[in-house]
Design an enzyme around this catalytic site. Structure first.
Site, mmCIF file in Angstrom:
data_model
loop_
_atom_site.group_PDB
_atom_site.id
_atom_site.type_symbol
_atom_site.label_atom_id
_atom_site.label_comp_id
_atom_site.label_asym_id
_atom_site.label_seq_id
_atom_site.Cartn_x
_atom_site.Cartn_y
_atom_site.Cartn_z
ATOM 1 N N LEU A 189 8.643 3.985 32.835
ATOM 2 C CA LEU A 189 8.847 4.460 31.461
ATOM 3 C C LEU A 189 7.856 5.584 31.172
ATOM 4 O O LEU A 189 6.662 5.345 30.943
ATOM 5 C CB LEU A 189 8.633 3.310 30.466
ATOM 6 C CG LEU A 189 9.461 2.039 30.703
ATOM 7 C CD1 LEU A 189 9.084 0.950 29.709
ATOM 8 C CD2 LEU A 189 10.958 2.347 30.616
ATOM 9 N N ASN B 100 4.079 19.975 43.403
ATOM 10 C CA ASN B 100 5.243 19.552 42.617
ATOM 11 C C ASN B 100 5.673 20.762 41.783
ATOM 12 O O ASN B 100 5.089 21.038 40.732
ATOM 13 C CB ASN B 100 4.832 18.361 41.738
ATOM 14 C CG ASN B 100 5.987 17.857 40.882
ATOM 15 O OD1 ASN B 100 7.049 18.480 40.832
ATOM 16 N ND2 ASN B 100 5.772 16.733 40.223
ATOM 17 N N HIS C 195 13.165 9.311 40.522
ATOM 18 C CA HIS C 195 11.907 8.544 40.419
ATOM 19 C C HIS C 195 11.682 7.668 41.656
ATOM 20 O O HIS C 195 10.935 6.688 41.595
ATOM 21 C CB HIS C 195 11.912 7.592 39.198
ATOM 22 C CG HIS C 195 11.679 8.261 37.891
ATOM 23 N ND1 HIS C 195 12.150 7.730 36.717
ATOM 24 C CD2 HIS C 195 11.022 9.389 37.551
ATOM 25 C CE1 HIS C 195 11.794 8.508 35.704
ATOM 26 N NE2 HIS C 195 11.109 9.531 36.193
ATOM 27 N N LYS D 112 2.450 21.573 39.634
ATOM 28 C CA LYS D 112 1.342 20.609 39.635
ATOM 29 C C LYS D 112 0.868 20.459 41.069
ATOM 30 O O LYS D 112 1.687 20.536 41.986
ATOM 31 C CB LYS D 112 1.839 19.236 39.159
ATOM 32 C CG LYS D 112 1.730 19.028 37.672
ATOM 33 C CD LYS D 112 1.749 17.548 37.328
ATOM 34 C CE LYS D 112 3.166 17.012 37.231
ATOM 35 N NZ LYS D 112 3.294 15.654 36.773
ATOM 36 N N ASN E 90 8.202 10.186 30.143
ATOM 37 C CA ASN E 90 9.145 11.044 29.427
ATOM 38 C C ASN E 90 10.546 10.822 29.963
ATOM 39 O O ASN E 90 11.515 10.785 29.235
ATOM 40 C CB ASN E 90 8.737 12.508 29.573
ATOM 41 C CG ASN E 90 7.623 12.832 28.604
ATOM 42 O OD1 ASN E 90 7.599 12.324 27.474
ATOM 43 N ND2 ASN E 90 6.681 13.659 29.041
ATOM 44 N N MET F 211 6.174 8.649 22.746
ATOM 45 C CA MET F 211 6.093 7.238 22.352
ATOM 46 C C MET F 211 4.810 6.909 21.601
ATOM 47 O O MET F 211 4.820 6.165 20.625
ATOM 48 C CB MET F 211 6.221 6.352 23.603
ATOM 49 C CG MET F 211 6.156 4.885 23.323
ATOM 50 S SD MET F 211 7.451 4.309 22.188
ATOM 51 C CE MET F 211 8.788 3.933 23.310
HETATM 52 P P1 AMP Z 1 4.667 10.355 31.545
HETATM 53 O O1 AMP Z 1 5.938 11.170 31.559
HETATM 54 O O2 AMP Z 1 4.674 9.272 32.598
HETATM 55 O O3 AMP Z 1 3.424 11.186 31.551
HETATM 56 O O4 AMP Z 1 4.642 9.561 30.140
HETATM 57 C C1 AMP Z 1 4.622 10.214 28.914
HETATM 58 C C2 AMP Z 1 4.872 9.208 27.810
HETATM 59 O O5 AMP Z 1 3.890 8.169 27.876
HETATM 60 C C3 AMP Z 1 4.784 9.806 26.395
HETATM 61 O O6 AMP Z 1 5.840 9.296 25.611
HETATM 62 C C4 AMP Z 1 3.444 9.265 25.905
HETATM 63 O O7 AMP Z 1 3.396 9.137 24.493
HETATM 64 C C5 AMP Z 1 3.436 7.905 26.554
HETATM 65 N N1 AMP Z 1 2.100 7.303 26.560
HETATM 66 C C6 AMP Z 1 1.004 7.672 27.253
HETATM 67 N N2 AMP Z 1 -0.053 6.881 26.932
HETATM 68 C C7 AMP Z 1 0.395 5.979 26.026
HETATM 69 C C8 AMP Z 1 -0.189 4.898 25.305
HETATM 70 N N3 AMP Z 1 -1.454 4.566 25.450
HETATM 71 N N4 AMP Z 1 0.602 4.195 24.460
HETATM 72 C C9 AMP Z 1 1.891 4.518 24.290
HETATM 73 N N5 AMP Z 1 2.505 5.511 24.923
HETATM 74 C C10 AMP Z 1 1.772 6.241 25.785
#
Ligand code: AMP
Length: 415
Positions: free
Chosen positions: A218, A7, A189, A14, A220, A293
Site C-alpha cells: 500500500l 529506477n 510491484h 532514482k 501511492n 494517505m
Molecule cells: P509510497 O508510494 O510507498 O512512498 O507511499 C506513499 C504513501 O504512503 C502516501 O500516501 C503517504 O501519505 C503514505 N504514508 C507514508 N507514511 C505514512 C504514515 N506514517 N502514515 C500514513 N500514511 C503514510
C-alpha cells in the site's frame, strides 16, 4: 561488488549504490553507500544526492533527458565530493541493475542485458508505453557512459507474477485477444512482493517453499499478492497497474462500462476517461482533497472530514475484499504482510483493514500495531493469532542489487 541500482521513471531517476556480494547476501550485510533522486527530467531538474552518513546535497540544473540525469549521477558518484567509501573512479562501479517495469510473458526473472534482451524489452513497449521507454533510455545511457564492459541487469516488476496459473491471469474475454495481443493480467510491484516474501521467511526462519502469505503493498500504487509455496499465484494489478485496490489517484476495480457511459455523458475521449481513472480517482477522487494517505488521516483527526473518512474506508474495504478472496484461493494463508508507505507506517489503516477478520484467526495486537510506525518492521498480530500479521518496509533496490550480483555470478534467484 558495487552495484548502481537505477529506477528510471518517465520524468525522474532514482538510484542507490549498494555494496553486496554472495557473502554479504548470506549474512544480510549488504550496504547502501549512496542514494539520490533526480526529478523533472526533461526540463530543469531537481537533484538530491546523499552519501552514507552525510548530509544530503540538494541542487538544480538543466536535465534535458535521462542521459543527462545519469551522467550527473555518475559524475557525482566518482567525484571527490561524494566521498563514497571504495569508489574513486568509474571502474569501481562493477554492475548496474535496472528496474524495468514490463517484461511481458518473455521475462520470468531477472536477466543480464544483451542485444537480444534489449530487443525483448523494446517488444514490451506496447504494454508499458510510458515506462519501458524510460527504462530503455537508462540502459542505453549506461552503455554509452560506462561502456559495454560494465554488465547491466534487468529486474522486472512483472517477473515475480510469471508463476500465476492461467485461471489467475486470463480475462474472460475472447481468447483470440489473448493470442493476438497477449491481453492478460501481468501484475506489477513484483520485486516488492518478492522482497516481502523473503523478509517474512527470514524473520520466522523458514524455507522459500514454506511461504504462504498475502502480501499487501500500500503506497501511492497499491496491490495485493497471494504467495503460495513461495510463488505468486494471484495479484490484483492487471494488464496495467490500474486494476485492483483503490490507490492514491487510481480507481482500482471499476465496471468497464463506466468508460462508455462517461464518453457518452461527458463527451470524454477514451484518453480523457483513462486519465480520469488513473490520475483523478482513488483517494484523491473520493476525498476531493488529496491522494496522500497521511494528509487524509490528519484531515479526519483534525476536522472530522466526511469525504476523507469515506476515501479511507473505501480503501480499506477493497483491501479486505482482496484478502478474503486470496484466502479462499490459497486454502488459507499463514500471514498477511503489509508494506509500502501506508502499509509499513500507518497503524490506523492496518487496524481498519484487519477489523472483523478475527473469524479467520487474524487478530492485530493493538499496542504492537501502534508501535510499528517506522524502522525495521515486524510482527503486529496477537500472540497465538492463527493468521499472523506483519508490517514490513519494502526494499526493492536491495533485491535489484542482489539480483544484479546473482546474474553476473550465474547464481539462482531465490525469493
Ligand atoms: P509510497 O508510494 O510507498 O512512498 O507511499 C506513499 C504513501 O504512503 C502516501 O500516501 C503517504 O501519505 C503514505 N504514508 C507514508 N507514511 C505514512 C504514515 N506514517 N502514515 C500514513 N500514511 C503514510
Amino acid at each position: 561488488m558495487n552495484v548502481l541500482v537505477l529506477n528510471c521513471g518517465s520524468s525522474s531517476v532514482k538510484f542507490q549504490v549498494i555494496d553486496t556480494d554472495p557473502e554479504r547476501i548470506a549474512a544480510d550485510e549488504d550496504r547502501c553507500l549512496a542514494s539520490g533522486l533526480l526529478e523533472r527530467v526533461g526540463s530543469h531538474g531537481l537533484i538530491r544526492f546523499q552519501a552514507e552518513g552525510q548530509e544530503p546535497l540538494i541542487s538544480d540544473a538543466p536535465l534535458p533527458d535521462h542521459r543527462a540525469a545519469i551522467d550527473s549521477i555518475i559524475r557525482w558518484i566518482v567525484s571527490g565530493d561524494a566521498r563514497i567509501p571504495g569508489i574513486r573512479s568509474l571502474s569501481d562501479i562493477h554492475v548496474v541493475g535496472h528496474r524495468v517495469v514490463h517484461g511481458g510473458e518473455r521475462f520470468r526473472g531477472s536477466t543480464l542485458i544483451d542485444t537480444e534482451v534489449l530487443r525483448g524489452i523494446e517488444a514490451c513497449v506496447d504494454l508499458a508505453p510510458l515506462h519501458n521507454p524510460a527504462n530503455l533510455r537508462g540502459i542505453r545511457a549506461i552503455r554509452d557512459l560506462l561502456g559495454e564492459g560494465v554488465p547491466q541487469v534487468a529486474v522486472f516488476d512483472t517477473a515475480f507474477h510469471a508463476t500465476m496459473p492461467e485461471t489467475a491471469y486470463l480475462y474472460a474475454l475472447p481468447y483470440s485477444l489473448y493470442r493476438r495481443y497477449k491481453l492478460r493480467r501481468y501484475g506489477f510491484h513484483g520485486t516488492s512482493h518478492r522482497y516481502v516474501g523473503y523478509k517474512y521467511r527470514k524473520l520466522i526462519g523458514i524455507e522459500r517453499e514454506q511461504v504462504n502469505i498475502i502480501s499487501v503493498h500500500l503506497g501511492n500504487g497499491c496491490s495485493a499478492c497471494a504467495i503460495k509455496g513461495g510463488h505468486s499465484i494471484a495479484t490484483s494489478m492487471g494488464f496495467t497497474p490500474l486494476e485492483g485496490l483503490v490507490m492514491g489517484t487510481r480507481s482500482g476495480d471499476v465496471d468497464p462500462s463506466i468508460i462508455e457511459f462517461l464518453v457518452l455523458k461527458e463527451g470524454m475521449s477514451p484518453a480523457a476517461a483513462d486519465n480520469l481513472l488513473n490520475k483523478q480517482s482513488g483517494l484523491l477522487g473520493v476525498s476531493g482533497l488529496t491522494h496522500d494517505m497521511r494528509e487524509l488521516l490528519e484531515e479526519v483527526q483534525e476536522n472530522q472530514d466526511r469525504r476523507a473518512r469515506l476515501a479511507i474506508d473505501l480503501f480499506c474495504y477493497r483491501v479486505r475484499s482482496y484478502i478474503g478472496a486470496y484466502l479462499a484461493q490459497m486454502n488459507g494463508a499463514d500471514a498477511v504482510c503489509f508494506t509500502g508507505g501506508i502499509g509499513a507506517n500507518s497503524w490506523e489503516v492496518r487496524a481498519s483493514i484487519c477489523e472483523g477478520l478475527d473469524w479467520i484467526g487474524l487478530e492485530v495486537d493493538d499496542a504492537l500495531n501502534r508501535q510499528m510506525v517506522r524502522g525495521a518492521g515486524g510482527e503486529i498480530g496477537k500472540a497465538g493469532s492463527r493468521v499472523r500479521v506483519f508490517a514490513l518496509p519494502t526494499d526493492e533496490e536491495l533485491l535489484i542489487a542482489r539480483d544484479a550480483v546473482r546474474c553476473v555470478r550465474g547464481l539462482p534467484l531465490p525469493i
